[in-house]
Design an enzyme around this catalytic site. Sequence first.
Site, mmCIF file in Angstrom:
data_model
loop_
_atom_site.group_PDB
_atom_site.id
_atom_site.type_symbol
_atom_site.label_atom_id
_atom_site.label_comp_id
_atom_site.label_asym_id
_atom_site.label_seq_id
_atom_site.Cartn_x
_atom_site.Cartn_y
_atom_site.Cartn_z
ATOM 1 N N HIS B 56 0.827 -1.223 0.000
ATOM 2 C CA HIS B 56 0.000 0.000 0.000
ATOM 3 C C HIS B 56 0.853 1.262 0.000
ATOM 4 O O HIS B 56 0.356 2.340 0.307
ATOM 5 C CB HIS B 56 -0.911 0.010 1.224
ATOM 6 C CG HIS B 56 -1.721 -1.229 1.398
ATOM 7 N ND1 HIS B 56 -2.606 -1.657 0.443
ATOM 8 C CD2 HIS B 56 -1.775 -2.150 2.404
ATOM 9 C CE1 HIS B 56 -3.172 -2.787 0.852
ATOM 10 N NE2 HIS B 56 -2.687 -3.106 2.038
ATOM 11 N N HIS B 218 -7.032 -4.345 -0.972
ATOM 12 C CA HIS B 218 -6.326 -5.570 -1.351
ATOM 13 C C HIS B 218 -6.970 -6.195 -2.581
ATOM 14 O O HIS B 218 -6.737 -7.351 -2.895
ATOM 15 C CB HIS B 218 -6.361 -6.593 -0.224
ATOM 16 C CG HIS B 218 -5.946 -6.040 1.090
ATOM 17 N ND1 HIS B 218 -6.819 -5.417 1.939
ATOM 18 C CD2 HIS B 218 -4.743 -6.009 1.696
ATOM 19 C CE1 HIS B 218 -6.164 -5.028 3.028
ATOM 20 N NE2 HIS B 218 -4.910 -5.362 2.899
#
Lengths: 332, 332
Positions: B56, B218
């Site tokens: 991320h 995700h």
Amino acid sequence: MKKLINDPKDVVTESVEGFVSAHADIVRASTDPLFVVRADAPSAKVGIISGGGSGHEPLHGGFVGFGMLDAAVPGAVFTSPTPDPIVAATAAVNGGRGVLHIVKNYTGDVLNFETAAELAAADGIEVRSIIVNDDVAVQDSLYTAGRRGVAGTVLVEKIAGAAAQRGDSLGQVAAVAEKVIGQVRSMGVALTPCVVPHAGEPSFALDDDEIEIGIGIHGEPGREKIKLEPADAIVDRLLGPILDDIPFESGDEALLLVNGMGGTPQIELYIVYRRAAQVLAERGIEITRSLVGNVTTSLEMQGMSLSVLKLDDELTALWDAPVQTAALRWGR
Amino acid sequence: MKKLINDPKDVVTESVEGFVSAHADIVRASTDPLFVVRADAPSAKVGIISGGGSGHEPLHGGFVGFGMLDAAVPGAVFTSPTPDPIVAATAAVNGGRGVLHIVKNYTGDVLNFETAAELAAADGIEVRSIIVNDDVAVQDSLYTAGRRGVAGTVLVEKIAGAAAQRGDSLGQVAAVAEKVIGQVRSMGVALTPCVVPHAGEPSFALDDDEIEIGIGIHGEPGREKIKLEPADAIVDRLLGPILDDIPFESGDEALLLVNGMGGTPQIELYIVYRRAAQVLAERGIEITRSLVGNVTTSLEMQGMSLSVLKLDDELTALWDAPVQTAALRWGR
């Protein structure tokens, strides 16, 4: 083609509209002709403008602001702007001490900036132009005579911008820009192609296990297509030609730029940085400044380029000078 | 799988190594257990840490530095860190005034941070935890009970970080973080999936003309798959649920975050910003602060998320406070 756009023909104008709306404290736009300019332009210093095809963001609009560019002129995606908006931007940033044009060495840009400089000069504005040609990958190529101008342009813009901001004359700003151009070299790699909105198709093809070494910033061909290799091996392939082309001696200081081409995760850019730092250390070159991120992109292309700039005290001080742009900022 | 990596099992450690090498003026790393920490930690203020699966970036390591986080704990890609490094990071940033854990609401993160907080408390460190759950897309989902914590986390980290930097107590820092959580909402869209290095395959499938609305960070499923639409229509789909969930009144001020998921060109993010600004204006909400860029990504995923934070004078002042991290910086 999957893109977050509306009509392909509106991509640049709508994006610029969003850009100046998001950064109204720093920039404003002229819409006809189209360019982005510092909110407080003109000021009593040398003006600096750059420009070129869109699709390389944050280059150039993201670097307009205190301590860097005064205006940026975007063309259509991967297409040089015409002379008209360049002339208008030149006039908009002219505070009476002249204007520097920073031009990437792509044939269209060079021709259009040249015409614009002549027109601006005819209007009584003193203009100097410098051509960035940092890409060691190829000599002459699809869109260029001589070496292409790629991500090293950002370093030229930052350092020349700092020189102008401290009050240097046009001649002095041009000289320091030329010094950066003389000491920066770059080379890139593409893992995937990119899709120009009005074309709708990838600009070139790569097999699933294939990468292109020495790519330009429009996806134009580089040195060779090879099979995918580990990141460290790819870094070695790029850094060799870069370092061989700069007269480094052991003990020299350098700035290392790891530039993402737009679609590369940051986690990968730092794996690249790690290896590049190892290689420079092995050569006895000390990285005293660095920049990692998407600064000169090719839309959503996956890939990266490396740039190495040989530093000295003057360049380091100008690099460290305050800057306040949409894409690059530190203490002011 | 085409990635700039070496061995997939080394992705996180090599990337962290490159990261701290590039930003040695701001951060250093502990390698066993693995975490990133401010170069000058601990300091005599409330410590703030966050963490979660890697992939991320720049979340969270890119936000470690003056005025924001004191440490970040990366897990494997898309996998929560275990309690051990969280405990170690907590100890490393404890300057005697306690430590705040900022946790995204994903089940693995919540459990591991909870265990770590108990262990740290047993060592005599005062710990408070806050759970970010800004994603309005889904209630309960693949990896979460309740709403997921997504890009709004960056706003929590910035504002809580500023509160700690000015000397607020642990209770005060936690309170302002909770206030942000209460006033920020987010929702995202994916145009493409992403590939986790150790998996080697895309995490989900989308047809060539299909996008996923309400995606998590995700790639976990969102609300629905729909046909690709113009950017403006997609923005409208995301902003509706966001704005309906915050008690805005006409005349309110807001921060708008347009977050790229990693593979989206910046030119598209600003087209998105343009429409989002129009919608907020239509509702009488004034955007007084904004942030556009890749701040909470899903590797190379193409897509974006929108976050809206309702501002008041206190939150605006904390947002404007100096910050000096790898990914976010302004005047110090």
